[in-house]
Design a protein around this motif. Structure first.
Motif, PDB file in Angstrom:
ATOM      1  N   LEU A 153      -9.592   5.684   7.624  1.00 23.83           N
ATOM      2  CA  LEU A 153      -8.130   5.615   7.567  1.00 23.83           C
ATOM      3  C   LEU A 153      -7.578   4.911   8.805  1.00 23.83           C
ATOM      4  O   LEU A 153      -6.645   4.105   8.712  1.00 23.83           O
ATOM      5  CB  LEU A 153      -7.554   7.021   7.448  1.00 23.83           C
ATOM      6  CG  LEU A 153      -6.047   7.151   7.238  1.00 23.83           C
ATOM      7  CD1 LEU A 153      -5.594   6.400   6.005  1.00 23.83           C
ATOM      8  CD2 LEU A 153      -5.659   8.629   7.139  1.00 23.83           C
ATOM      9  N   VAL A 211      -3.144  -2.820   8.963  1.00 22.18           N
ATOM     10  CA  VAL A 211      -1.786  -2.925   8.423  1.00 22.18           C
ATOM     11  C   VAL A 211      -0.775  -3.104   9.553  1.00 22.18           C
ATOM     12  O   VAL A 211       0.190  -3.862   9.422  1.00 22.18           O
ATOM     13  CB  VAL A 211      -1.448  -1.693   7.550  1.00 22.18           C
ATOM     14  CG1 VAL A 211       0.031  -1.697   7.150  1.00 22.18           C
ATOM     15  CG2 VAL A 211      -2.315  -1.679   6.293  1.00 22.18           C
ATOM     16  N   PRO A 262       0.535   5.822  -0.141  1.00 24.30           N
ATOM     17  CA  PRO A 262      -0.391   6.923   0.144  1.00 24.30           C
ATOM     18  C   PRO A 262      -1.367   7.194  -0.995  1.00 24.30           C
ATOM     19  O   PRO A 262      -2.517   7.545  -0.754  1.00 24.30           O
ATOM     20  CB  PRO A 262       0.542   8.112   0.392  1.00 24.30           C
ATOM     21  CG  PRO A 262       1.797   7.493   0.934  1.00 24.30           C
ATOM     22  CD  PRO A 262       1.928   6.188   0.190  1.00 24.30           C
ATOM     23  N   SER A 285       4.060  -0.681   7.841  1.00 25.83           N
ATOM     24  CA  SER A 285       3.087   0.393   8.019  1.00 25.83           C
ATOM     25  C   SER A 285       3.609   1.742   7.519  1.00 25.83           C
ATOM     26  O   SER A 285       2.969   2.768   7.720  1.00 25.83           O
ATOM     27  CB  SER A 285       2.698   0.518   9.496  1.00 25.83           C
ATOM     28  OG  SER A 285       3.843   0.825  10.284  1.00 25.83           O
ATOM     29  N   LEU A 321       0.825  -1.212   0.000  1.00 18.81           N
ATOM     30  CA  LEU A 321       0.000   0.000   0.000  1.00 18.81           C
ATOM     31  C   LEU A 321       0.857   1.259   0.000  1.00 18.81           C
ATOM     32  O   LEU A 321       1.871   1.346   0.690  1.00 18.81           O
ATOM     33  CB  LEU A 321      -0.910   0.024   1.234  1.00 18.81           C
ATOM     34  CG  LEU A 321      -2.171  -0.837   1.189  1.00 18.81           C
ATOM     35  CD1 LEU A 321      -2.963  -0.657   2.475  1.00 18.81           C
ATOM     36  CD2 LEU A 321      -3.030  -0.496  -0.014  1.00 18.81           C
ATOM     37  N   LEU A 353      -4.487   5.136  -0.680  1.00 15.51           N
ATOM     38  CA  LEU A 353      -5.381   5.617   0.376  1.00 15.51           C
ATOM     39  C   LEU A 353      -6.070   6.901  -0.039  1.00 15.51           C
ATOM     40  O   LEU A 353      -7.255   7.102   0.244  1.00 15.51           O
ATOM     41  CB  LEU A 353      -4.588   5.824   1.668  1.00 15.51           C
ATOM     42  CG  LEU A 353      -4.020   4.549   2.289  1.00 15.51           C
ATOM     43  CD1 LEU A 353      -3.014   4.882   3.381  1.00 15.51           C
ATOM     44  CD2 LEU A 353      -5.138   3.695   2.866  1.00 15.51           C
ATOM     45  N   VAL A 403      -7.935   1.071   8.450  1.00  9.98           N
ATOM     46  CA  VAL A 403      -6.957   0.487   7.530  1.00  9.98           C
ATOM     47  C   VAL A 403      -5.573   0.453   8.182  1.00  9.98           C
ATOM     48  O   VAL A 403      -4.862  -0.551   8.119  1.00  9.98           O
ATOM     49  CB  VAL A 403      -6.905   1.281   6.208  1.00  9.98           C
ATOM     50  CG1 VAL A 403      -5.798   0.747   5.291  1.00  9.98           C
ATOM     51  CG2 VAL A 403      -8.257   1.209   5.489  1.00  9.98           C
ATOM     52  N   ARG A 404      -5.204   1.555   8.835  1.00  9.56           N
ATOM     53  CA  ARG A 404      -3.896   1.603   9.493  1.00  9.56           C
ATOM     54  C   ARG A 404      -3.771   0.537  10.577  1.00  9.56           C
ATOM     55  O   ARG A 404      -2.729  -0.112  10.722  1.00  9.56           O
ATOM     56  CB  ARG A 404      -3.682   2.986  10.111  1.00  9.56           C
ATOM     57  CG  ARG A 404      -3.267   4.060   9.114  1.00  9.56           C
ATOM     58  CD  ARG A 404      -3.247   5.408   9.777  1.00  9.56           C
ATOM     59  NE  ARG A 404      -2.588   6.410   8.964  1.00  9.56           N
ATOM     60  CZ  ARG A 404      -2.693   7.719   9.162  1.00  9.56           C
ATOM     61  NH1 ARG A 404      -3.441   8.172  10.155  1.00  9.56           N
ATOM     62  NH2 ARG A 404      -2.061   8.562   8.383  1.00  9.56           N
ATOM     63  N   THR A 423       1.076   3.542   4.985  1.00 12.49           N
ATOM     64  CA  THR A 423      -0.122   4.111   5.604  1.00 12.49           C
ATOM     65  C   THR A 423       0.234   5.195   6.610  1.00 12.49           C
ATOM     66  O   THR A 423      -0.522   6.144   6.795  1.00 12.49           O
ATOM     67  CB  THR A 423      -0.940   3.010   6.301  1.00 12.49           C
ATOM     68  OG1 THR A 423      -0.107   2.325   7.237  1.00 12.49           O
ATOM     69  CG2 THR A 423      -1.486   2.012   5.289  1.00 12.49           C
TER      70      THR A 423
END
Length: 323
Positions: free
Chosen positions: A94, A101, A70, A112, A68, A73, A97-98, A115
């Motif tokens: 957000l 991860v 930015p 991470s 992933l 996202l 999702v974080r 993210t």
């Protein structure tokens, strides 16, 4: 606005779905998040995985989450914004999702960094919206007015009196075991809040009286292994029921939409502060991890004082008339 594409029926591989299930179990277990919060996290991640699946044209794999960036996202948040999501919802999306991860990172399956580099949308600051003292009293006095059975009326009164009298979160009140509030001479009660943080809250006579009346009338056995507050059929009382009861009460009493169960917690803090309560003591009573969270109530009280000044001070009245 065109309709969003329908999500794929299978939006993630079995491996990724198993990791997702383990993450949700950890949120509810080790991190002790409430069922509603876990449900919100699940929904946020599911929306993101459905977005990625549409983008890739196939179920999302673990490697996709590991890679992933930015830009991924930002594209997701842009789609959510087009669907009408506000800044608070986008931040929660957000955050979900974080969190997932970070879970993958602990399992050695992702980093991470991508993210973490994504800046969250700015949320406009808003003050808590407490009820006035007369309205808060009215809510606790009339809480059972819309109930069809005496024990449900007593239950509603006990729950709302507990929220205002002790400053509890609704989830904390509904998590109380069946042997809670059984001692009419008790002066305090231990509450297990967010992150398993324990705190001691004082018990007012009004709280104990409301609880005693509910315990007297409830038709179900109240054992320590079962919840104190019950739904109409005997199962655990759900937050949605309390919120619906409060909505009906708002209509009966002519209260604004901001008069929610959580507003009673805000009212508890604001009214204590207005009567000279110490900010750090209120922080402890509310179970806030940070004093900065509690300091939001000082702004509410300051706004109230300004309102009193504007309506009562002679110079303020003359200024308002333009003299």
């Amino acid at each position: 606005m065109p309709d969003a594409p329908a999500p794929l029926l299978v939006f993630a591989t079995p491996r990724l779905l198993a990791l997702k299930a383990a993450w949700l179990d950890r949120l509810g277990g080790e991190r002790a998040l409430g069922p509603e919060t876990v449900e919100a996290y699940e929904r946020d991640l599911r929306q993101f995985l459905q977005f990625l699946a549409r983008y890739h044209g196939r179920p999302v794999e673990t490697a996709d989450m590991a890679d992933l960036k930015p830009v991924d996202l930002r594209a997701f948040l842009a789609e959510r914004r087009r669907e009408g999501a506000g800044a608070r919802s986008l931040n929660r999306n957000l955050s979900g999702v974080r969190s997932f991860v970070r879970h993958l990172e602990r399992e050695g399956l992702a980093s991470s960094a991508g993210t973490g580099a994504m800046r969250a949308p700015k949320v406009p600051k808003s003050l808590p919206r407490p009820l006035s003292v007369p309205d808060a009293r009215l809510v606790t006095e009339e809480a059972g007015a819309m109930a069809t059975e005496p024990w449900i009326a007593a239950r509603n009164t006990a729950v709302l009196t507990l929220l205002y009298g002790c400053g509890l979160r609704i989830g904390e009140a509904l998590a109380l075991p069946g042997d809670a509030l059984a001692d009419p001479k008790a002066r305090s009660m231990r509450i297990l809040g967010k992150g398993r943080k324990e705190r001691l809250v004082p018990l007012l006579p009004a709280v104990l009286e409301a609880a005693a009346e509910y315990r007297r009338l409830v038709p179900f056995a109240l054992s320590p292994e079962e919840p104190l507050f019950r739904g109409a059929r005997g199962g655990p009382l759900r937050p949605q029921i309390v919120q619906a009861e409060m909505q009906r009460l708002r209509g009966l009493l002519g209260l604004p939409d901001s008069a929610t169960p959580h507003a009673l917690r805000h009212s508890f803090a604001t009214h204590l502060l207005a009567r000279g309560g110490d900010l750090r003591a209120i922080q402890d009573l509310l179970g806030h991890a940070s004093l900065s969270t509690t300091q939001g109530y000082t702004a509410v009280d300051a706004a109230r004082l300004v309102g009193v000044y504007d309506s009562a001070h002679p110079r303020a009245r003359r200024a308002a008339r333009g003299s």
